[in-house]
Motif scaffolding. Structure first.
Motif, mmCIF file in Angstrom:
data_model
loop_
_atom_site.group_PDB
_atom_site.id
_atom_site.type_symbol
_atom_site.label_atom_id
_atom_site.label_comp_id
_atom_site.label_asym_id
_atom_site.label_seq_id
_atom_site.Cartn_x
_atom_site.Cartn_y
_atom_site.Cartn_z
ATOM 1 N N ALA A 140 0.735 -1.361 -0.104
ATOM 2 C CA ALA A 140 -0.068 -0.013 -0.091
ATOM 3 C C ALA A 140 0.947 1.270 0.000
ATOM 4 N N GLY A 154 -3.682 1.418 -6.487
ATOM 5 C CA GLY A 154 -4.128 2.266 -5.707
ATOM 6 C C GLY A 154 -5.327 3.023 -6.121
ATOM 7 N N ASP A 176 -6.113 4.248 -1.393
ATOM 8 C CA ASP A 176 -6.310 3.015 -0.742
ATOM 9 C C ASP A 176 -5.962 1.743 -1.754
ATOM 10 N N LEU A 177 -5.503 0.560 -1.145
ATOM 11 C CA LEU A 177 -4.875 -0.404 -2.082
ATOM 12 C C LEU A 177 -6.014 -1.181 -2.587
#
Length: 223
Positions: free
Chosen positions: A146, A167, A152-153
């Protein structure tokens, strides 16, 4: 109570929920029913002892749900699904399975490689022996990955042996993940036109959904 050595063979097997119409008409006894942990959307996690190939003609081990892999990464390995009776025999609790399986997967697949796409911020992760979708349980690896993307991943795990990540801050990366899903599921293409790298058997397909990790928890990425 200490775990016996066979506990180091436990690995995670990601699966998709089976439609009600194809579930077993006669369920297994509770002690024999494979342990299933809900994950996200229609996905859940099961656990299994990963058994090394045996000589032709060798007898299968007794136990619940012994399955074999035919072709692809990890070909020849067999998996004996973990039920509650196995936990008692192995000296572990069901609550320990998730962490233990994630650790074992990395220990049994030490050759993790990251292949970043040259045109977008997205990466295909390979373990060299299959079960890449099990990395969805590896918080240490996920935290590090991440850090290499914006937002956010986001992960595509369209099949048990496929893990592609980006991402949420990379729209082109998200589109690359959707492309990977379409390749694995061979959507709109003849089978001969699909890249062999994405050619998987129907029995290991998981989900068309993309997953997003927020605050350490997974959920389905909405459009």
């Amino acid at each position: 109570m200490s775990a016996e050595p066979r506990a180091s063979l436990i690995v995670p097997l990601m699966k998709a929920r089976v439609p009600a119409e194809v579930q077993l008409e006669f369920p297994l006894p509770p002690a024999e029913e494979p342990i299933r942990d809900p994950f996200a959307g229609d996905l859940y996690v099961t656990y299994a002892l990963e058994l090394v190939p045996e000589p032709v003609g060798a007898a299968l081990l007794p136990g619940a749900g012994v399955t074999a892999r035919a072709g692809g990464p990890g070909a020849g390995r067999r998996y004996e699904h973990i039920a509650r009776r196995h936990c008692a025999e192995l000296g572990i609790t069901p609550a320990e399975l998730r962490r233990l399986a994630a650790v074992n997967l990395r220990n049994r697949r030490p050759d993790l490689t990251l292949s970043w796409y040259p045109d977008v911020r997205a990466v295909t992760v390979s373990l060299g022996g299959g079960l890449e979708s099990g990395l969805l349980l590896d918080d240490g690896f996920l935290d590090k990955l991440a850090q290499d993307v914006e937002g956010d991943l986001v992960v595509a795990a369209p099949a048990r042996d496929v893990f592609v990540a980006t991402g949420s801050g990379h729209p082109d990366g998200v589109e690359k993940l959707r492309w990977a899903v379409s390749q694995v599921w061979s959507e709109g293409e003849a089978a001969e036109d699909v890249d062999p790298a994405w050619d998987v058997s129907a029995g290991v397909l998981l989900t068309r959904d993309l997953l997003v990790r927020r605050a350490g928890s997974w959920e389905i990425l909405t459009a």
